[in-house]
Design a protein around this motif. Structure first.
Motif, PDB file in Angstrom:
ATOM      1  N   GLY A 123       0.730  -1.253   0.000  1.00 50.10           N
ATOM      2  CA  GLY A 123       0.000   0.000   0.000  1.00 50.10           C
ATOM      3  C   GLY A 123       0.759   1.303   0.000  1.00 50.10           C
ATOM      4  N   HIS A 124       2.092   1.283   0.084  1.00 49.82           N
ATOM      5  CA  HIS A 124       2.818   2.539   0.244  1.00 49.82           C
ATOM      6  C   HIS A 124       3.875   2.771  -0.835  1.00 49.82           C
ATOM      7  N   SER A 125       3.799   2.014  -1.930  1.00 46.58           N
ATOM      8  CA  SER A 125       4.705   2.193  -3.073  1.00 46.58           C
ATOM      9  C   SER A 125       6.180   2.058  -2.697  1.00 46.58           C
ATOM     10  N   ASP A 126       6.459   1.213  -1.686  1.00 43.66           N
ATOM     11  CA  ASP A 126       7.852   1.041  -1.268  1.00 43.66           C
ATOM     12  C   ASP A 126       8.256  -0.429  -1.172  1.00 43.66           C
ATOM     13  N   VAL A 127       7.413  -1.323  -1.705  1.00 43.15           N
ATOM     14  CA  VAL A 127       7.670  -2.764  -1.645  1.00 43.15           C
ATOM     15  C   VAL A 127       7.358  -3.369  -3.007  1.00 43.15           C
ATOM     16  N   THR A 128       8.181  -4.318  -3.445  1.00 44.50           N
ATOM     17  CA  THR A 128       7.856  -5.148  -4.608  1.00 44.50           C
ATOM     18  C   THR A 128       7.694  -6.578  -4.113  1.00 44.50           C
ATOM     19  N   ALA A 129       6.491  -7.132  -4.249  1.00 43.74           N
ATOM     20  CA  ALA A 129       6.216  -8.457  -3.684  1.00 43.74           C
ATOM     21  C   ALA A 129       4.970  -9.041  -4.316  1.00 43.74           C
ATOM     22  N   GLY A 130       4.786 -10.348  -4.123  1.00 37.35           N
ATOM     23  CA  GLY A 130       3.593 -11.037  -4.581  1.00 37.35           C
ATOM     24  C   GLY A 130       3.177 -12.085  -3.577  1.00 37.35           C
ATOM     25  N   ALA A 131       2.006 -12.667  -3.800  1.00 39.27           N
ATOM     26  CA  ALA A 131       1.541 -13.762  -2.947  1.00 39.27           C
ATOM     27  C   ALA A 131       0.554 -14.603  -3.736  1.00 39.27           C
ATOM     28  N   VAL A 132       0.554 -15.911  -3.462  1.00 36.60           N
ATOM     29  CA  VAL A 132      -0.419 -16.831  -4.043  1.00 36.60           C
ATOM     30  C   VAL A 132      -1.038 -17.630  -2.911  1.00 36.60           C
ATOM     31  N   VAL A 133      -2.365 -17.743  -2.926  1.00 39.66           N
ATOM     32  CA  VAL A 133      -3.107 -18.469  -1.898  1.00 39.66           C
ATOM     33  C   VAL A 133      -3.834 -19.643  -2.544  1.00 39.66           C
ATOM     34  N   ALA A 134      -3.766 -20.802  -1.901  1.00 44.92           N
ATOM     35  CA  ALA A 134      -4.374 -22.021  -2.444  1.00 44.92           C
ATOM     36  C   ALA A 134      -5.629 -22.402  -1.671  1.00 44.92           C
ATOM     37  N   ARG A 135      -6.568 -23.022  -2.395  1.00 32.23           N
ATOM     38  CA  ARG A 135      -7.774 -23.539  -1.753  1.00 32.23           C
ATOM     39  C   ARG A 135      -7.490 -24.812  -0.973  1.00 32.23           C
ATOM     40  N   THR A 136      -6.563 -25.674  -1.484  1.00 36.60           N
ATOM     41  CA  THR A 136      -6.320 -26.980  -0.867  1.00 36.60           C
ATOM     42  C   THR A 136      -4.908 -27.079  -0.306  1.00 36.60           C
ATOM     43  N   PRO A 137      -4.702 -27.914   0.720  1.00 38.86           N
ATOM     44  CA  PRO A 137      -3.350 -28.117   1.248  1.00 38.86           C
ATOM     45  C   PRO A 137      -2.392 -28.674   0.202  1.00 38.86           C
ATOM     46  N   GLU A 138      -2.893 -29.504  -0.721  1.00 32.51           N
ATOM     47  CA  GLU A 138      -2.028 -30.090  -1.752  1.00 32.51           C
ATOM     48  C   GLU A 138      -1.466 -29.006  -2.664  1.00 32.51           C
ATOM     49  N   ASP A 139      -2.317 -28.072  -3.089  1.00 36.09           N
ATOM     50  CA  ASP A 139      -1.845 -26.978  -3.939  1.00 36.09           C
ATOM     51  C   ASP A 139      -0.924 -26.044  -3.165  1.00 36.09           C
ATOM     52  N   ALA A 140      -1.202 -25.853  -1.875  1.00 39.14           N
ATOM     53  CA  ALA A 140      -0.340 -25.009  -1.052  1.00 39.14           C
ATOM     54  C   ALA A 140       1.061 -25.610  -0.947  1.00 39.14           C
ATOM     55  N   ALA A 141       1.138 -26.934  -0.801  1.00 37.41           N
ATOM     56  CA  ALA A 141       2.438 -27.606  -0.731  1.00 37.41           C
ATOM     57  C   ALA A 141       3.188 -27.483  -2.057  1.00 37.41           C
ATOM     58  N   ARG A 142       2.451 -27.595  -3.164  1.00 41.18           N
ATOM     59  CA  ARG A 142       3.068 -27.442  -4.483  1.00 41.18           C
ATOM     60  C   ARG A 142       3.597 -26.021  -4.673  1.00 41.18           C
ATOM     61  N   LEU A 143       2.840 -25.032  -4.238  1.00 38.71           N
ATOM     62  CA  LEU A 143       3.304 -23.645  -4.307  1.00 38.71           C
ATOM     63  C   LEU A 143       4.588 -23.443  -3.522  1.00 38.71           C
ATOM     64  N   LYS A 144       4.640 -24.023  -2.342  1.00 39.11           N
ATOM     65  CA  LYS A 144       5.831 -23.909  -1.496  1.00 39.11           C
ATOM     66  C   LYS A 144       7.044 -24.504  -2.211  1.00 39.11           C
ATOM     67  N   GLN A 145       6.868 -25.657  -2.850  1.00 40.08           N
ATOM     68  CA  GLN A 145       7.960 -26.304  -3.565  1.00 40.08           C
ATOM     69  C   GLN A 145       8.432 -25.436  -4.731  1.00 40.08           C
ATOM     70  N   ILE A 146       7.488 -24.891  -5.497  1.00 37.86           N
ATOM     71  CA  ILE A 146       7.846 -24.043  -6.631  1.00 37.86           C
ATOM     72  C   ILE A 146       8.599 -22.804  -6.159  1.00 37.86           C
ATOM     73  N   GLY A 147       8.091 -22.167  -5.109  1.00 38.41           N
ATOM     74  CA  GLY A 147       8.738 -20.977  -4.585  1.00 38.41           C
ATOM     75  C   GLY A 147      10.160 -21.235  -4.146  1.00 38.41           C
ATOM     76  N   THR A 148      10.370 -22.368  -3.483  1.00 37.05           N
ATOM     77  CA  THR A 148      11.707 -22.713  -2.994  1.00 37.05           C
ATOM     78  C   THR A 148      12.660 -23.073  -4.122  1.00 37.05           C
ATOM     79  N   LEU A 149      12.228 -23.945  -5.020  1.00 36.14           N
ATOM     80  CA  LEU A 149      13.139 -24.453  -6.048  1.00 36.14           C
ATOM     81  C   LEU A 149      13.422 -23.440  -7.154  1.00 36.14           C
ATOM     82  N   PHE A 150      12.459 -22.577  -7.444  1.00 31.62           N
ATOM     83  CA  PHE A 150      12.703 -21.533  -8.438  1.00 31.62           C
ATOM     84  C   PHE A 150      13.292 -20.267  -7.812  1.00 31.62           C
ATOM     85  N   GLY A 151      13.413 -20.256  -6.507  1.00 37.11           N
ATOM     86  CA  GLY A 151      13.998 -19.096  -5.833  1.00 37.11           C
ATOM     87  C   GLY A 151      13.122 -17.859  -5.904  1.00 37.11           C
ATOM     88  N   LEU A 152      11.808 -18.038  -5.803  1.00 41.26           N
ATOM     89  CA  LEU A 152      10.876 -16.917  -5.917  1.00 41.26           C
ATOM     90  C   LEU A 152      10.642 -16.217  -4.582  1.00 41.26           C
TER      91      LEU A 152
END
Length: 383
Positions: free
Chosen positions: A194-223
């Motif tokens: 909200g203050h034009s001083d951060v560059t960031a993103g977020a993804v939220v999953a409906r299921t625990p399985e998709d949340a775990a996959r997101l975590k793996q992608i974030g870690t391995l791709f260095g996101l």
């Protein structure tokens, strides 16, 4: 001495210490029990992910280095080489560029779906390996509002996941998961921080399985998002509800002024009763319509836009959005620059289209500024 800070400290460290090998085994045996390396997880980035997850009512989330990284992670949650993505034609230009230039190169195809076909006529655009439909709650830059429940039903009927970019609405207005979406993402850079001083993103999953996959992608791709950016974004989140109320109030007033000005040919804002999806936007946004307003000048030209920008003091030309300070942007030359002229014309992104990010300043000051800037536009002087 026990220290109990009210605010989470900034864990500005790339790595965490272990007492011995037994503690290392506990790290792998009890996921989430401790930290090893900040690319894998850090208290600050986890705090941000958990906060956004809570706001969206998800089963888990990841914080990423930008909104683009969030879109990338969302697509890779469901797609491998040879798969196919459906994408709303009304989409942020950066999202289209990612799909067209990079993901197609990796073997993930894309087909763009006109707005009117997103809910009632999706099937003709699908292929045997279509995996997801990507759309925005409120589109950039013409502020069309997707019927999320209908889009989810149409996608799920084809065995396709629905991924929603909720950046323009924010979780304060709309929670896409509650309407049937499978993943929801944000450019945290915008309203959440909200203050034009951060560059960031977020993804939220409906299921625990998709949340775990997101975590793996974030870690391995260095996101992964850095500790400092995470901490700033969490601080911004604490005033999100207050800020969104002010953004919505001011934007409504700005949109109503624009509709009455002779220098303006067309106004795009879901809060106007004349907006094609006004009733839907009211239902999905609990009676609030966001802080973004676009308008087309009667003099549909680059020169007229330049006169408006030079004439305005409170809406500086700053090609982003959603900060507490108001700004203006020029979709044809920034967010949708990569599109061909023909594509822009089809979407209604003409030379005289201006997008305003309405901030939380005193509304009278904003209205006075727009009046005089539009006066400069119609009089043809530089202001």
């Amino acid at each position: 001495m026990h220290i109990h800070p009210k605010i989470t400290p900034i864990y500005q460290t790339s790595v965490f210490k272990f007492e011995d090998l037994n503690e290392l085994e506990l790290y792998f045996g009890e996921p989430g029990s401790r930290y090893l390396y900040s690319r894998n997880g850090n208290p600050n980035s986890d705090e941000l992910a958990e906060a956004v997850n809570r706001l969206e009512g998800g089963a888990g989330a990841v914080a990423t280095g930008s909104g683009m990284a969030a879109i990338f992670a969302a697509v890779l949650t469901y797609c491998v080489a040879g798969d196919h993505v459906l994408c709303a034609a009304d989409i942020y230009g950066g999202s289209a560029a990612l799909l067209n230039q990079e993901l197609e190169r990796l073997g993930i195809g894309v087909t763009y779906v006109p707005f009117e076909d997103l809910t009632a006529n999706l099937a003709p655009y699908a292929r045997p390996r279509t995996r997801l439909l990507l759309c925005e709650t409120i589109s950039n830059p013409l502020l069309r509002v997707v019927d999320l429940q209908a889009a989810a039903a149409a996608a799920h009927a084809l065995g396709v996941k629905l991924v929603v970019d909720n950046t323009f609405a924010s979780p304060v207005l709309t929670n896409p998961l509650a309407f049937g979406a499978d993943l929801v993402m944000h450019s945290v850079t915008k309203y959440l921080a909200g203050h034009s001083d951060v560059t960031a993103g977020a993804v939220v999953a409906r299921t625990p399985e998709d949340a775990a996959r997101l975590k793996q992608i974030g870690t391995l791709f260095g996101l992964t998002l850095s500790p400092m950016e995470s901490w700033l974004a969490v601080r911004g989140l604490k005033t999100l509800r207050l800020r969104m109320n002010a953004h919505c109030y001011n934007a409504q007033a700005v949109a109503e002024l624009l509709t009455q000005h002779p220098a303006v040919a067309e106004v795009f804002y879901p809060g106007l009763p004349t907006h094609a999806q006004h009733h839907l936007a009211s239902e999905q946004g609990a009676g609030r319509f966001g802080g973004m307003v676009s308008f087309r000048l009667a003099d549909d030209s680059v020169e007229a836009v330049n006169r408006f920008m030079r004439g305005s003091q409170r809406f500086p030309f700053a090609p982003s959005l959603a900060g507490v300070d108001s700004s203006s942007s020029y979709p044809a030359g920034t967010s949708h620059r990569a599109l061909s002229e023909e594509q822009r014309q089809q979407l209604g992104i003409t030379a005289g289209l201006v997008r305003l990010s309405v901030g939380i300043e005193p509304v009278a000051e904003l209205l006075t500024d727009i009046e005089q800037a539009l006066g400069a536009t119609s009089s043809g002087n530089g202001g």
